[in-house]
Design a protein around this motif. Structure first.
Motif, PDB file in Angstrom:
ATOM      1  N   GLN A 133       0.855  -1.181   0.000  1.00 18.17           N
ATOM      2  CA  GLN A 133       0.000   0.000   0.000  1.00 18.17           C
ATOM      3  C   GLN A 133       0.897   1.239   0.000  1.00 18.17           C
ATOM      4  O   GLN A 133       1.817   1.354   0.809  1.00 18.17           O
ATOM      5  N   PHE A 169      -7.192  -1.645   4.004  1.00 17.80           N
ATOM      6  CA  PHE A 169      -6.284  -2.483   3.218  1.00 17.80           C
ATOM      7  C   PHE A 169      -5.928  -3.755   3.976  1.00 17.80           C
ATOM      8  O   PHE A 169      -6.000  -4.869   3.432  1.00 17.80           O
ATOM      9  N   GLN A 229      -2.086  -0.937  -3.734  1.00 14.20           N
ATOM     10  CA  GLN A 229      -3.040   0.168  -3.713  1.00 14.20           C
ATOM     11  C   GLN A 229      -2.311   1.490  -3.508  1.00 14.20           C
ATOM     12  O   GLN A 229      -1.249   1.540  -2.885  1.00 14.20           O
TER      13      GLN A 229
END
Length: 297
Positions: A232, A288, A262
């Motif tokens: 992430q 997440f 992400q």
């Protein structure tokens, strides 16, 4: 509010200070703070995270690690490099966790976390890289002037406030707890020893050179094969140290071969999105992690 408990563990022969607390069913969350020891005007340590560790500890186990040369952890006797910091972080994670962890690295901690992921991916369930100029692709070579004219001595409350104010979108998060923790870290023997060491140009060059070496090693590994853990990238829209575009390119490099990647942009925030916009940061971070847990179930 859940209070984290301080203790020390042995990690690569360093007596390492950690703070831990909370419980939960999923992997523990391990926090690696930012700050380049001896080369930036603010003193690093787990105090930089503010209320985030205690908030996370309401629903999951949390461990915050003082990096080598910061907070309550000495730098050791050899050269201080990103590779040394990564080996220390990996050893600390192995010493305190009973399974793969969600590693969250801010600033230099993001690059350290990426090296841990590349070298020992079995330690990690995921990696979050937060507002990290160290990990992001380098810019056009123009010097960043954020810390130009930093007041001396750096260990005073006024000097620490100046540094945090320069790094922030707004100063509302710069509270007495942050300043007290930063002054204490600046006055610690660990920090003073690093300052003495970094007064030697060769030692400073070794650390800055290791940042570039680790950065390009990360890019090469991510381009050649899938980055080994879900990742992430969390950028801050008003970060004076690294632009949102550079953080977005970091995402693109890792996402080429790692589908579980992400990118999140936190608005109205400087270099400390977890302090400046804590609710937005907590939402994207835990969503997440919880999403990965649900996929694995």
């Amino acid at each position: 509010m859940t209070v984290l408990t301080p203790r020390t563990v042995q990690a690569n022969d360093l007596v390492t200070q950690i703070f831990e607390g909370g419980a939960g069913n999923g992997p523990a969350v391990v926090l690696l703070h930012g700050g380049t020891p001896g080369l930036v005007p603010y003193a690093g340590g787990s105090h930089l995270w503010g209320a985030l560790p205690e908030t996370l500890a309401r629903t999951r186990r949390v461990i915050a690690i003082d990096a080598a040369g910061s907070g309550g952890t000495p730098a050791g006797d050899g050269p201080l490099t990103v590779e040394v910091m990564a080996r220390h972080a990996a050893a600390a994670v192995a010493a305190v966790a009973d399974g793969p962890v969600h590693l969250v690295g801010h600033d230099l901690g993001g690059l350290v976390g990426a090296l841990v992921a590349l070298d020992q991916p079995g330690l990690l369930a995921s990696l979050a890289i937060v507002a990290s100029a160290a990990a992001a692709p380098s810019g056009d070579g123009v010097d960043n002037l954020t810390f130009l004219g930093a007041p001396e001595p750096a260990s005073t409350r006024q000097a620490q406030f100046w540094a945090f104010d320069r790094m922030s979108y707004a100063h509302h998060h710069i509270d007495s707890t942050l300043l007290d923790g930063s002054v204490a870290a600046a006055e610690s023997e660990a920090h003073r020893a690093v300052l003495r060491r970094m007064a030697n140009p060769a030692a400073a060059a070794a650390l800055t050179g290791s940042v570039l070496r680790a950065k390009f090693g990360l890019f090469r590994a991510a381009r050649e094969a899938a980055f080994p853990v879900p990742t992430q990238i969390i950028a801050a829209a008003e970060d004076p140290l690294v632009s949102r575009d550079h953080m977005l390119w970091l995402f693109r490099i890792i996402a080429q071969h790692q589908p579980a990647t992400q990118f999140h942009l936190i608005n109205r925030s400087g270099s400390f999105p977890f302090r400046e916009q804590p609710e937005a940061f907590l939402h994207v971070l835990t969503a997440f992690q919880d999403g990965l847990l649900a996929m694995a179930a």
